[in-house]
Design a protein around this motif. Structure first.
Motif, short mmCIF file in Angstrom:
data_model
loop_
_atom_site.label_atom_id
_atom_site.label_comp_id
_atom_site.label_asym_id
_atom_site.label_seq_id
_atom_site.Cartn_x
_atom_site.Cartn_y
_atom_site.Cartn_z
N PRO A 7 0.83 -1.20 0.00
CA PRO A 7 0.00 0.00 0.00
C PRO A 7 0.87 1.25 0.00
O PRO A 7 2.02 1.23 0.44
CB PRO A 7 -0.80 -0.11 1.29
CG PRO A 7 0.01 -0.97 2.17
CD PRO A 7 0.77 -1.92 1.27
N ILE A 8 0.31 2.34 -0.50
CA ILE A 8 0.99 3.62 -0.50
C ILE A 8 0.44 4.43 0.68
O ILE A 8 -0.77 4.64 0.78
CB ILE A 8 0.76 4.38 -1.82
CG1 ILE A 8 1.29 3.58 -2.99
CG2 ILE A 8 1.40 5.75 -1.77
CD1 ILE A 8 0.94 4.15 -4.33
N ILE A 9 1.32 4.86 1.55
CA ILE A 9 0.91 5.65 2.71
C ILE A 9 1.65 6.98 2.65
O ILE A 9 2.78 7.10 3.12
CB ILE A 9 1.20 4.89 4.02
CG1 ILE A 9 0.47 3.56 4.02
CG2 ILE A 9 0.77 5.72 5.22
CD1 ILE A 9 0.80 2.67 5.16
N THR A 10 1.01 7.97 2.03
CA THR A 10 1.53 9.33 1.97
C THR A 10 0.46 10.27 2.51
O THR A 10 -0.68 9.86 2.74
CB THR A 10 1.89 9.72 0.53
OG1 THR A 10 0.71 9.65 -0.28
CG2 THR A 10 2.95 8.82 -0.05
N GLU A 11 0.81 11.53 2.67
CA GLU A 11 -0.16 12.50 3.18
C GLU A 11 -1.34 12.66 2.23
O GLU A 11 -2.49 12.72 2.64
CB GLU A 11 0.50 13.85 3.40
CG GLU A 11 1.41 13.90 4.59
CD GLU A 11 1.95 15.31 4.82
OE1 GLU A 11 1.25 16.28 4.52
OE2 GLU A 11 3.08 15.40 5.32
N LYS A 12 -1.06 12.74 0.95
CA LYS A 12 -2.11 12.95 -0.03
C LYS A 12 -3.07 11.76 -0.11
O LYS A 12 -4.29 11.93 -0.13
CB LYS A 12 -1.48 13.22 -1.40
CG LYS A 12 -2.46 13.61 -2.46
CD LYS A 12 -1.75 13.99 -3.75
CE LYS A 12 -2.73 14.43 -4.81
NZ LYS A 12 -2.06 14.79 -6.04
N ILE A 13 -2.53 10.55 -0.18
CA ILE A 13 -3.38 9.36 -0.26
C ILE A 13 -4.16 9.16 1.04
O ILE A 13 -5.32 8.75 1.03
CB ILE A 13 -2.52 8.12 -0.60
CG1 ILE A 13 -2.00 8.22 -2.03
CG2 ILE A 13 -3.29 6.84 -0.42
CD1 ILE A 13 -3.03 8.02 -3.10
N LYS A 15 -5.22 11.52 3.06
CA LYS A 15 -6.31 12.51 3.03
C LYS A 15 -7.42 12.06 2.08
O LYS A 15 -8.61 12.20 2.38
CB LYS A 15 -5.78 13.87 2.63
CG LYS A 15 -6.81 14.96 2.67
CD LYS A 15 -6.22 16.30 2.29
CE LYS A 15 -7.30 17.36 2.25
NZ LYS A 15 -6.79 18.63 1.78
N ASP A 16 -7.05 11.52 0.92
CA ASP A 16 -8.05 10.99 -0.01
C ASP A 16 -8.84 9.85 0.61
O ASP A 16 -10.02 9.69 0.35
CB ASP A 16 -7.39 10.51 -1.31
CG ASP A 16 -7.13 11.64 -2.29
OD1 ASP A 16 -7.59 12.76 -2.03
OD2 ASP A 16 -6.48 11.39 -3.31
N GLY A 17 -8.18 9.04 1.43
CA GLY A 17 -8.86 7.94 2.10
C GLY A 17 -9.89 8.43 3.10
O GLY A 17 -10.96 7.85 3.24
N GLU A 18 -9.58 9.51 3.79
CA GLU A 18 -10.51 10.07 4.77
C GLU A 18 -11.67 10.80 4.11
O GLU A 18 -12.80 10.71 4.58
CB GLU A 18 -9.77 11.01 5.71
CG GLU A 18 -8.73 10.33 6.57
CD GLU A 18 -7.85 11.31 7.31
OE1 GLU A 18 -8.00 12.53 7.10
OE2 GLU A 18 -7.00 10.85 8.08
N VAL A 19 -11.41 11.51 3.04
CA VAL A 19 -12.43 12.37 2.42
C VAL A 19 -13.22 11.64 1.33
O VAL A 19 -14.45 11.65 1.32
CB VAL A 19 -11.77 13.65 1.84
CG1 VAL A 19 -12.79 14.52 1.15
CG2 VAL A 19 -11.05 14.43 2.93
N PHE A 23 -7.88 4.78 -1.85
CA PHE A 23 -6.67 4.23 -1.26
C PHE A 23 -5.71 3.84 -2.38
O PHE A 23 -6.12 3.38 -3.44
CB PHE A 23 -7.01 3.01 -0.40
CG PHE A 23 -7.98 3.33 0.71
CD1 PHE A 23 -7.53 3.84 1.90
CD2 PHE A 23 -9.33 3.15 0.52
CE1 PHE A 23 -8.41 4.16 2.91
CE2 PHE A 23 -10.23 3.45 1.52
CZ PHE A 23 -9.77 3.97 2.72
N GLY A 24 -4.40 4.00 -2.13
CA GLY A 24 -3.39 3.74 -3.15
C GLY A 24 -2.60 2.49 -2.88
O GLY A 24 -2.31 2.16 -1.73
N PHE A 25 -2.24 1.81 -3.96
CA PHE A 25 -1.43 0.58 -3.89
C PHE A 25 -0.41 0.59 -5.01
O PHE A 25 -0.68 1.08 -6.10
CB PHE A 25 -2.32 -0.66 -4.05
CG PHE A 25 -3.35 -0.83 -2.98
CD1 PHE A 25 -3.03 -1.45 -1.79
CD2 PHE A 25 -4.64 -0.37 -3.17
CE1 PHE A 25 -3.98 -1.60 -0.80
CE2 PHE A 25 -5.59 -0.51 -2.20
CZ PHE A 25 -5.27 -1.13 -1.01
#
Length: 96
Positions: A7-13, A15-19, A23-25
């Protein structure tokens, strides 16, 4: 063939997950959108609504140093951004 690499765990991803429930992979370069959708649904038990994929090329760099030329490159990879159904989420931080 393992479709999901990590999985990709960055600030942008994050925030996208919360809003937006996205989710990024990082996925296998040969995987298509249907395979990514099935792999995420099987691994995390969520309903996938949308899948966007991007291919990133290998970046090459050259550094001029006192001892001579140093060349290098980064790896090429494929990124998938998966949108899950409203009300569902994927928790990367909890080991259940």
């Amino acid at each position: 063939m393992s479709i999901i690499i990590k999985p990709i765990i960055t600030e942008k991803i994050t925030k996208d997950g919360e809003v937006f429930n996205r989710f990024g992979f990082i996925v296998d370069k040969r995987a298509n959108k249907i395979q990514v959708k099935n792999a995420v649904e099987a691994a995390y038990g969520v309903s996938v609504v949308n899948v966007n994929t991007m291919n990133y090329r290998a970046d090459r760099s050259v550094k001029y140093t006192k001892s001579g030329l140093i060349t290098g490159k980064t790896n090429a990879y494929k990124k998938a951004v998966v949108q899950v159904k409203e009300g569902e989420t994927i928790d990367f931080y909890n080991n259940i």
